[in-house]
Design a protein around this motif. Structure first.
Motif, PDB file in Angstrom:
ATOM      1  N   PHE A   1     -10.650  -6.622  -5.993  1.00 49.14           N
ATOM      2  CA  PHE A   1     -10.344  -5.231  -5.657  1.00 49.14           C
ATOM      3  C   PHE A   1      -9.775  -4.499  -6.868  1.00 49.14           C
ATOM      4  O   PHE A   1     -10.224  -3.407  -7.220  1.00 49.14           O
ATOM      5  CB  PHE A   1      -9.341  -5.161  -4.497  1.00 49.14           C
ATOM      6  N   TRP A   2      -8.766  -5.107  -7.502  1.00 44.22           N
ATOM      7  CA  TRP A   2      -8.112  -4.438  -8.626  1.00 44.22           C
ATOM      8  C   TRP A   2      -9.027  -4.311  -9.829  1.00 44.22           C
ATOM      9  O   TRP A   2      -9.010  -3.288 -10.529  1.00 44.22           O
ATOM     10  CB  TRP A   2      -6.808  -5.143  -8.981  1.00 44.22           C
TER      11      TRP A   2
ATOM     12  N   SER B   1       0.830  -1.201   0.000  1.00 44.86           N
ATOM     13  CA  SER B   1       0.000   0.000   0.000  1.00 44.86           C
ATOM     14  C   SER B   1       0.867   1.254   0.000  1.00 44.86           C
ATOM     15  O   SER B   1       0.605   2.214  -0.726  1.00 44.86           O
ATOM     16  CB  SER B   1      -0.918  -0.026   1.217  1.00 44.86           C
TER      17      SER B   1
ATOM     18  N   TRP C   1      -2.457   2.092 -14.605  1.00 42.92           N
ATOM     19  CA  TRP C   1      -3.565   2.686 -13.844  1.00 42.92           C
ATOM     20  C   TRP C   1      -4.781   2.976 -14.700  1.00 42.92           C
ATOM     21  O   TRP C   1      -5.916   2.953 -14.226  1.00 42.92           O
ATOM     22  CB  TRP C   1      -3.103   3.969 -13.151  1.00 42.92           C
TER      23      TRP C   1
ATOM     24  N   ARG D   1       0.985   4.054  -2.986  1.00 38.63           N
ATOM     25  CA  ARG D   1       0.689   5.460  -2.693  1.00 38.63           C
ATOM     26  C   ARG D   1       1.795   6.383  -3.182  1.00 38.63           C
ATOM     27  O   ARG D   1       1.570   7.550  -3.459  1.00 38.63           O
ATOM     28  CB  ARG D   1       0.494   5.660  -1.189  1.00 38.63           C
TER      29      ARG D   1
ATOM     30  N   ASN E   1     -12.275  -3.910  -9.779  1.00 38.57           N
ATOM     31  CA  ASN E   1     -13.165  -2.776  -9.478  1.00 38.57           C
ATOM     32  C   ASN E   1     -12.429  -1.454  -9.590  1.00 38.57           C
ATOM     33  O   ASN E   1     -12.962  -0.478 -10.121  1.00 38.57           O
ATOM     34  CB  ASN E   1     -13.786  -2.930  -8.092  1.00 38.57           C
ATOM     35  N   LYS E   2     -11.208  -1.413  -9.068  1.00 38.40           N
ATOM     36  CA  LYS E   2     -10.396  -0.183  -9.109  1.00 38.40           C
ATOM     37  C   LYS E   2     -10.174   0.267 -10.550  1.00 38.40           C
ATOM     38  O   LYS E   2     -10.363   1.429 -10.899  1.00 38.40           O
ATOM     39  CB  LYS E   2      -9.057  -0.440  -8.403  1.00 38.40           C
ATOM     40  N   PHE E   3      -9.761  -0.662 -11.411  1.00 40.00           N
ATOM     41  CA  PHE E   3      -9.480  -0.317 -12.804  1.00 40.00           C
ATOM     42  C   PHE E   3     -10.748   0.058 -13.560  1.00 40.00           C
ATOM     43  O   PHE E   3     -10.743   1.004 -14.351  1.00 40.00           O
ATOM     44  CB  PHE E   3      -8.756  -1.467 -13.504  1.00 40.00           C
TER      45      PHE E   3
ATOM     46  N   THR F   1     -13.390   1.453 -12.309  1.00 39.78           N
ATOM     47  CA  THR F   1     -13.738   2.799 -11.839  1.00 39.78           C
ATOM     48  C   THR F   1     -12.858   3.850 -12.510  1.00 39.78           C
ATOM     49  O   THR F   1     -13.352   4.897 -12.954  1.00 39.78           O
ATOM     50  CB  THR F   1     -13.585   2.880 -10.301  1.00 39.78           C
ATOM     51  N   ASN F   2     -11.553   3.580 -12.591  1.00 44.27           N
ATOM     52  CA  ASN F   2     -10.633   4.522 -13.245  1.00 44.27           C
ATOM     53  C   ASN F   2     -11.024   4.758 -14.699  1.00 44.27           C
ATOM     54  O   ASN F   2     -11.098   5.903 -15.160  1.00 44.27           O
ATOM     55  CB  ASN F   2      -9.192   4.000 -13.199  1.00 44.27           C
TER      56      ASN F   2
END
Length: 140
Positions: free
Chosen positions: A86-87, A11, A68, A15, A89-91, A93-94
């Protein structure tokens, strides 16, 4: 393949990835300046906070990291093998946010130029790419 780094450390590493002034962005800025293209940086008043804003050409430039922003068919855009949901969903959303921002900018009359990290490795290559993108708009 299992991640060799503890979740807290991973994490921290993620970041630390810069969202502004990244190496690809600096390369694009340098190439644009050498071509005589004048621009503003990170206009917060525009959707998506474009990396470069060229008011004279009513054009915005996004320098997108392949990972990203999930550049299609790019080897740099491979998702991690762990924590897949998780990834994913993250991608998603991006990518959805990017498309929404591009549509809003176009509705406001802006031309949207997207430059992918994998497209630019040298200053000469980046200048050539920018010349192609701006040829029809009167750039050098």
């Amino acid at each position: 393949m299992v991640d060799r780094v503890a979740p807290e450390k991973r994490s921290e590493i993620m970041r630390a990835v810069p969202s502004k002034h990244s190496r690809p962005e600096l390369l694009v800025r340098s190439a644009a300046h050498r071509l005589g293209l004048r621009f503003r940086l990170h206009a917060k008043q525009l959707p998506g906070t474009p990396d470069l804003v060229l008011p004279r050409w009513k054009t915005v430039v996004f320098v997108n990291g392949c990972y990203w922003h999930q550049h299609r068919n790019c080897p740099k855009a491979q998702p991690p093998k762990s924590n897949k949901e998780f990834w994913s969903n993250k991608f998603k959303t991006n990518v959805a946010r990017d498309l929404r921002n591009y549509a809003q900018l176009e509705a406001m009359g802006w031309k949207v130029v997207i430059i992918w990290q994998c497209q630019i490795t040298t200053l000469e290559q980046t200048m050539k790419l920018l010349r192609r993108k701006f040829r029809t708009q009167g750039a050098h």
